[in-house]
Design an enzyme around this catalytic site. Structure first.
Site: not given
Length: 248
Positions: A9-10, A36, A38, A51, A111, A113, A231
């Site tokens: 995540h990120r 992953e 954004d 993000h 993703e 945004k 994370d």
């Protein structure tokens, strides 16, 4: 059972400043099999990985990404908010991630945004860049803006899309199918083992976010989850018995 995708995540956001190249690279070192991140868009149309719509949290300035050119954005640093040792880390472009990942066995969950700022033309720009790097078969495009997912599927049906959502949806696999999506990305509290089992029967994979507790990870793995967004990719890698590259 097929291998569980370990989606960082990120990047390794539990260990490094989120959505930076050092975070992505460290996630790979820790055993992630997917990244992953954004995507936002600058004033001059550049695709950048951050993000929030503003720089308040990560750069300490209230500016909006949409109001800055790429050149201006490159002068902002987003590392010291996490820890002083990362001062000077910049905001990557999507091309930076694709270039780095192209020779690695990584899935990329991008993703869009565009729920708060309706970035005009974002879908086409993102897909064009994915095509430039010939990564169509390794990308999942997700968004809370489901109109955007439909646009992505219309532009290129070969690129997978995933429905992001926060609350309980009734038969989410049915809904996802109606908009051409091929995966479900729910907030973890919108998921149950029973839903996972039914999704398996329907051929629709679940990749919940953001699961950081090893016991919770274990519960979802035992329920037959297809992937987990976390994370801490090192924690998930330990449970899966994988260290770097593809899962064993």
């Amino acid at each position: 059972m097929s291998a569980v995708i370990n989606l960082a995540h990120r990047g390794a956001a539990g260990h490094r400043p989120e959505n930076t190249m050092i975070s992505f690279k460290y996630a790979w070192e820790l055993g992630a099999t997917g990244i992953e991140t954004d995507i936002q868009m600058t004033k001059d149309g550049a695709l950048v990985l951050i993000h929030d719509e503003t720089l308040t949290r990560t750069a300490g300035t209230p500016e909006w990404v949409k109001d800055l050119t790429l050149a201006e954005l490159r002068t902002r640093e987003v590392g010291s908010w996490y820890h002083e040792q990362y001062r000077g880390e910049g905001i990557p472009q999507l091309a930076d991630l694709l270039e780095w990942a192209r020779d690695k066995s990584l899935c990329l969950n991008l993703e869009l945004k565009n729920g708060i700022i309706p970035y005009t033309g974002m879908e086409q720009k993102v897909i064009d860049l994915i095509r430039d790097y010939q990564l169509e078969d390794r990308v999942i495009l997700s968004s809370f803006n489901h109109y955007s997912l439909v646009a992505c599927h219309t532009i290129d049906p070969s690129i997978r899309t995933a429905v992001l959502y926060m609350e309980g949806l009734y038969e989410p696999w049915t809904y996802a199918s109606t908009i051409g999506a091929s995966a479900l990305h729910p907030f973890k509290y919108a998921l149950t083992p029973e839903l996972i089992q039914e999704a398996i029967r329907q051929g629709m994979p679940y990749h919940p976010f953001t699961v950081n507790d090893p016991q919770e990870m274990k519960k979802w793995i035992e329920a037959g989850i297809s992937g987990i967004i976390t994370d801490y990719p090192d924690r998930l890698a330990e449970l899966l018995g994988s260290r770097g590259g593809l899962p064993v």
